[in-house]
Structure formats: structure tokens, C-alpha cells
Motif scaffolding. Structure first.
Motif, short mmCIF file in Angstrom:
data_model
loop_
_atom_site.label_atom_id
_atom_site.label_comp_id
_atom_site.label_asym_id
_atom_site.label_seq_id
_atom_site.Cartn_x
_atom_site.Cartn_y
_atom_site.Cartn_z
N ARG A 144 0.95 -1.21 0.11
CA ARG A 144 -0.03 -0.14 -0.08
C ARG A 144 0.77 1.13 0.03
NH1 ARG A 144 -2.87 -3.35 -0.98
NH2 ARG A 144 -4.88 -3.97 0.04
N ILE A 145 0.44 2.44 -0.57
CA ILE A 145 1.16 3.64 -0.58
C ILE A 145 0.10 4.61 -0.59
CG2 ILE A 145 2.57 5.22 -2.20
CD1 ILE A 145 3.95 2.72 -3.38
N PHE A 146 0.06 5.62 -0.11
CA PHE A 146 -0.79 6.73 0.25
C PHE A 146 0.12 8.16 0.21
CE2 PHE A 146 -0.18 5.58 4.53
CZ PHE A 146 -0.40 6.80 5.20
N HIS A 147 -0.61 9.24 -0.02
CA HIS A 147 -0.16 10.49 0.17
C HIS A 147 -1.12 11.49 0.03
CE1 HIS A 147 -0.82 11.28 -4.18
NE2 HIS A 147 0.04 9.94 -4.64
N CYS A 148 -1.11 12.62 0.74
CA CYS A 148 -1.98 13.58 0.86
C CYS A 148 -1.23 14.89 0.50
CB CYS A 148 -2.61 13.77 2.13
SG CYS A 148 -3.33 12.22 2.85
N ASN A 149 -2.03 15.71 -0.28
CA ASN A 149 -1.69 17.15 -0.72
C ASN A 149 -0.48 17.33 -0.93
OD1 ASN A 149 -4.19 18.49 0.12
ND2 ASN A 149 -3.63 18.43 2.23
N CYS A 150 0.13 16.33 -2.13
CA CYS A 150 1.43 16.19 -2.16
C CYS A 150 1.84 16.13 -3.74
CB CYS A 150 1.91 14.86 -1.41
SG CYS A 150 3.56 14.26 -1.93
N TYR A 151 0.92 15.51 -4.70
CA TYR A 151 1.36 15.05 -5.83
C TYR A 151 1.75 16.49 -6.83
CZ TYR A 151 -3.53 16.14 -7.42
OH TYR A 151 -4.67 16.86 -7.48
N TYR A 152 0.89 17.67 -6.44
CA TYR A 152 1.14 18.61 -7.25
C TYR A 152 2.40 19.42 -7.00
CZ TYR A 152 -1.75 19.87 -3.41
OH TYR A 152 -2.49 20.14 -2.00
N PHE A 153 3.03 18.84 -6.16
CA PHE A 153 4.59 19.56 -6.03
C PHE A 153 5.48 18.56 -6.60
CE2 PHE A 153 2.39 21.59 -2.19
CZ PHE A 153 2.24 22.73 -2.64
N TRP A 154 5.37 17.58 -7.47
CA TRP A 154 6.28 16.77 -7.80
C TRP A 154 6.94 17.50 -9.07
CZ3 TRP A 154 2.97 11.63 -7.49
CH2 TRP A 154 2.92 11.31 -6.27
N PRO A 155 8.08 17.49 -9.20
CA PRO A 155 8.79 18.03 -10.49
C PRO A 155 8.58 17.54 -11.75
CG PRO A 155 10.36 17.52 -8.37
CD PRO A 155 9.13 16.98 -8.09
N SER A 156 8.51 16.11 -11.62
CA SER A 156 8.09 15.33 -13.10
C SER A 156 7.02 14.42 -12.55
CB SER A 156 9.20 14.79 -13.52
OG SER A 156 8.76 13.82 -14.71
N MET A 157 5.59 14.61 -13.08
CA MET A 157 4.64 13.82 -12.47
C MET A 157 5.02 12.09 -13.20
SD MET A 157 1.69 13.47 -11.13
CE MET A 157 1.04 15.24 -11.09
N GLN A 158 5.22 12.16 -14.39
CA GLN A 158 5.45 10.98 -15.08
C GLN A 158 6.65 10.09 -14.45
OE1 GLN A 158 2.97 10.60 -17.43
NE2 GLN A 158 3.35 8.45 -17.13
N ASP A 159 8.06 10.87 -14.28
CA ASP A 159 9.17 10.21 -13.53
C ASP A 159 8.47 9.66 -12.17
OD1 ASP A 159 10.43 10.49 -15.81
OD2 ASP A 159 11.53 12.16 -15.28
N SER A 160 7.86 10.51 -11.50
CA SER A 160 7.36 10.21 -9.97
C SER A 160 6.64 8.96 -9.84
CB SER A 160 6.62 11.34 -9.42
OG SER A 160 7.50 12.32 -9.32
N LEU A 161 5.42 8.90 -10.84
CA LEU A 161 4.85 7.77 -11.05
C LEU A 161 5.40 6.42 -11.46
CD1 LEU A 161 1.35 9.51 -12.34
CD2 LEU A 161 1.86 8.75 -10.15
N GLN A 162 6.23 6.49 -12.26
CA GLN A 162 6.94 5.35 -12.70
C GLN A 162 7.90 4.95 -11.52
OE1 GLN A 162 9.08 6.49 -16.17
NE2 GLN A 162 7.33 6.65 -17.41
N GLU A 163 8.41 5.73 -10.85
CA GLU A 163 9.04 5.24 -9.62
C GLU A 163 7.97 4.59 -8.53
OE1 GLU A 163 12.87 4.97 -7.40
OE2 GLU A 163 12.20 4.76 -9.43
N ILE A 164 6.96 5.15 -8.30
CA ILE A 164 5.96 4.54 -7.53
C ILE A 164 5.61 3.00 -7.98
CG2 ILE A 164 3.72 4.83 -6.58
CD1 ILE A 164 4.07 7.86 -6.50
N TYR A 165 5.48 3.01 -9.34
CA TYR A 165 5.08 1.90 -9.99
C TYR A 165 6.03 0.73 -9.70
CZ TYR A 165 3.58 -1.15 -13.86
OH TYR A 165 3.29 -2.42 -14.41
N ARG A 166 7.50 1.21 -9.71
CA ARG A 166 8.62 0.28 -9.53
C ARG A 166 8.52 -0.39 -8.18
NH1 ARG A 166 13.44 0.10 -7.07
NH2 ARG A 166 13.05 2.45 -6.35
N VAL A 167 8.14 0.26 -7.11
CA VAL A 167 8.21 0.06 -5.82
C VAL A 167 7.04 -0.56 -5.07
CG1 VAL A 167 9.86 1.98 -5.08
CG2 VAL A 167 7.77 2.03 -4.52
N MET A 168 5.90 -0.65 -6.04
CA MET A 168 4.72 -1.20 -5.52
C MET A 168 4.61 -2.63 -6.16
SD MET A 168 0.80 -0.24 -6.36
CE MET A 168 0.92 1.50 -5.50
N LYS A 169 3.95 -3.41 -5.01
CA LYS A 169 3.83 -5.09 -5.35
C LYS A 169 2.59 -5.11 -6.39
CE LYS A 169 5.66 -6.97 -0.94
NZ LYS A 169 6.34 -8.02 -1.67
#
Length: 311
Positions: A144-169
């Protein structure tokens, strides 16, 4: 001095008109920067306490909606004061599970570490300084991964989500909580000038990154109104299968290119042959023309008048 009511109203209107705005542009900019990356100092302290007293509803429900089980390994991105970590801990404290967190702000890591020192010593919580584009954990780590009031500050949305995809089972779920009403208010006040909170862009980026069953749900509860975005990861494609498919596609592209080159070479040879034939035809026509011209001149000389020679 006794003021007449109309004079008193006029004085109050003048006073209100000359009153300075509550937040100058400099203050707004400082707050906007701190919301993106809190730092040590007065502004950082204000941001810490603002998040501490205003984000608990989102953090609590993010942990609840994540459906955490006692054996799960959980990650919160951008944990801030550590409220979400504390709520998620309640679901794994009686099992082998663990709650981890990464945050870009050294100040927030320090404050949350102090707050959660006991479960950290017990090994149930692990907090660290980290960037969402370079999460310091291995592939297929978290249920499980969660976050609040956070995603809109990520420098690169696509790179960030690909990294989350990598660490998620595979079989994992990510939950994102936000309060759209508060976001719009913050935008109107210029406090999100360093972020893009558009939830539709975020959801589209989730799907492009390989997440499935992406949806948003709206909650209207006594504790407050908020929205939750769910993203599932059912099955991850096999890495070797992907590499094999990419190799096949590459070979097909090479073969296609080779065929195109051969075809182009044949076409070039045909054009070259046609050019030779055309030049030969031009030369033949030229020779015929010169031969005919020579014959005509000879005939004209032989059929012309003969001069009489004097005796």
C-alpha cells in the motif's frame, strides 16, 4: 468628540479603504515555497503547525481507505508532521507489517522522527529523506502507498509515478487524498503557485504509467469533505518478457529498414539503368541528326550549278 452616525460610517469606510491587505505578495510567496518544501525557521514552523492541525482528517482517512492489513508494508510519500504514519501504524502494530515514509524536507523528517521515536525504535516505522523520483527502496516492496496534498508539487509527474510503480507490489493499491475546496481557495490566494493540483491530469498520468482501475470518489462526512483517488496495480508484466518483446520489435525494425534499403537500392539501380539508356538514345539521335545533316550538305553541293572555266 461625538460623531453623527453618517460621519462615523464615512470614517470607518475610509479606514477600511486604507487598510493594508492581510497578506502581501512577499508573504504569499514565502508560504507557497514552504508548502512545497518546508525549511527550518519561522515560516517552516508555521507550515508544520498548519499541516499538523489541518491535515489530520485527510491523513486519517488515507490510512483507512488504503485497507491496510497487519502483514502489509506501507509507504507514505510526503509524510510531513507524521500524522498519516501514525494512523497507518494502528493497522500493522499487531502484525509483521511496517510503515515507511519518505519526505523531501529535512525539517519535516526531523520533526516526524521526534514525534514517532518509540515505534521507530521498535522497528515498526522507518522514516527517511527521499525524493519521489528516486525512492530509496527496492522493486516490488510495498502493498500500500498513500499521500495527501502532495502530488501537485512533484517536479515530474510521469517520472514520479513510474518510480512509485516500480516499488509497488503486484496487487497493490495507492490512495491519494485531497480537498478540492481547500485547493481552490489556496490557488485563489496564490499559495499553490509552485504546483499544479489538477486531479484530472494526475489521473491521466496514473493510467499512462500503468496503473489500473483509476477512479475518484467523493466523501461528505461529519469530519469534513474530501476526495480520494484510487489506483490499482493488478499484475506487472514480466521484465524478461518485456525485454524479449522489445528485442523482437527491434529486430523487426532492423529487418524492415534492411528491406527498405534493398528496395531503395534496386530502385536506384533501375533509375541508373534508365538514365544510361536515355543517354544512349540521346547520343543515337544526335548521331543520326549529324549524319543526316552531312548527307543533305553533300547532296546540295553535288546538285548545284557548275562554273564554266575560261579558255
Amino acid at each position: 468628540m461625538n460623531w453623527q452616525p453618517c460621519e462615523a460610517r464615512h470614517f470607518q469606510q475610509q479606514k477600511n479603504h486604507t487598510r493594508k491587505p492581510l497578506m502581501t505578495s512577499k508573504i504569499k510567496d514565502s508560504l507557497a515555497r514552504q508548502l512545497r518544501l518546508p525549511t527550518r525557521g519561522v515560516w517552516g514552523w508555521l507550515t508544520f503547525n498548519f499541516l499538523k492541525y489541518n491535515s489530520d482528517v485527510l491523513e486519517k482517512n488515507a490510512a483507512r481507505l488504503s485497507a491496510i492489513e497487519p502483514h502489509h508494508k506501507v509507504l507514505e510519500i510526503g509524510f510531513g508532521p507524521g500524522l498519516g504514519i501514525q494512523h497507518a501504524l494502528q493497522y500493522v502494530k499487531d502484525g509483521p507489517g511496517k510503515v515507511c515514509g519518505v519526505d523531501l524536507s529535512p525539517y519535516m523528517v526531523e520533526k516526524a522522527t521526534t514525534r514517532l521515536s518509540a515505534p521507530i525504535k521498535e522497528g515498526k516505522v522507518e522514516l527517511g529523506l527521499g525524493n519521489v523520483m528516486d525512492i530509496p527502496y527496492g522493486t516490488d516492496t510495498f502493498h500500500r502507498i498513500f499521500h495527501c496534498n502532495c502530488y501537485y508539487f512533484w517536479p515530474s509527474m510521469q517520472d514520479s509515478l513510474q518510480e512509485i510503480y516500480r516499488v509497488m507490489k503486484p496487487g497493490g493499491v495507492m490512495v491519494t487524498l485531497l480537498n478540492h475546496k481547500h485547493i481552490k481557495k489556496a490557488q485563489a490566494n496564490g499559495l499553490l503557485k509552485y504546483g499544479d493540483p489538477d486531479p484530472l491530469k494526475y489521473m491521466c498520468a496514473l493510467e499512462l504509467s500503468g496503473f489500473e482501475d483509476v477512479r475518484i470518489e467523493y466523501f461528505d462526512e461529519s469530519s469534513g469533505n474530501y476526495q480520494a483517488i484510487f489506483a490499482h496495480l493488478h499484475v506487472k508484466p514480466d521484465v524478461f518478457e518485456l525485454l524479449e518483446n522489445e528485442e523482437k520489435e527491434l529486430l523487426e525494425n532492423v529487418n524492415d529498414t534492411s528491406r527498405d534499403l534493398s528496395q531503395n537500392q534496386n530502385e536506384f539501380e533501375l533509375l541508373e539503368q534508365e538514365e544510361k539508356e536515355l543517354l544512349e538514345n540521346v547520343n543515337d539521335v544526335s548521331r543520326d541528326f549529324n549524319r543526316k545533316k552531312h548527307v543533305d550538305v553533300s547532296q546540295e553541293d553535288s546538285s548545284g550549278p557548275h562554273r564554266e572555266t575560261k579558255k
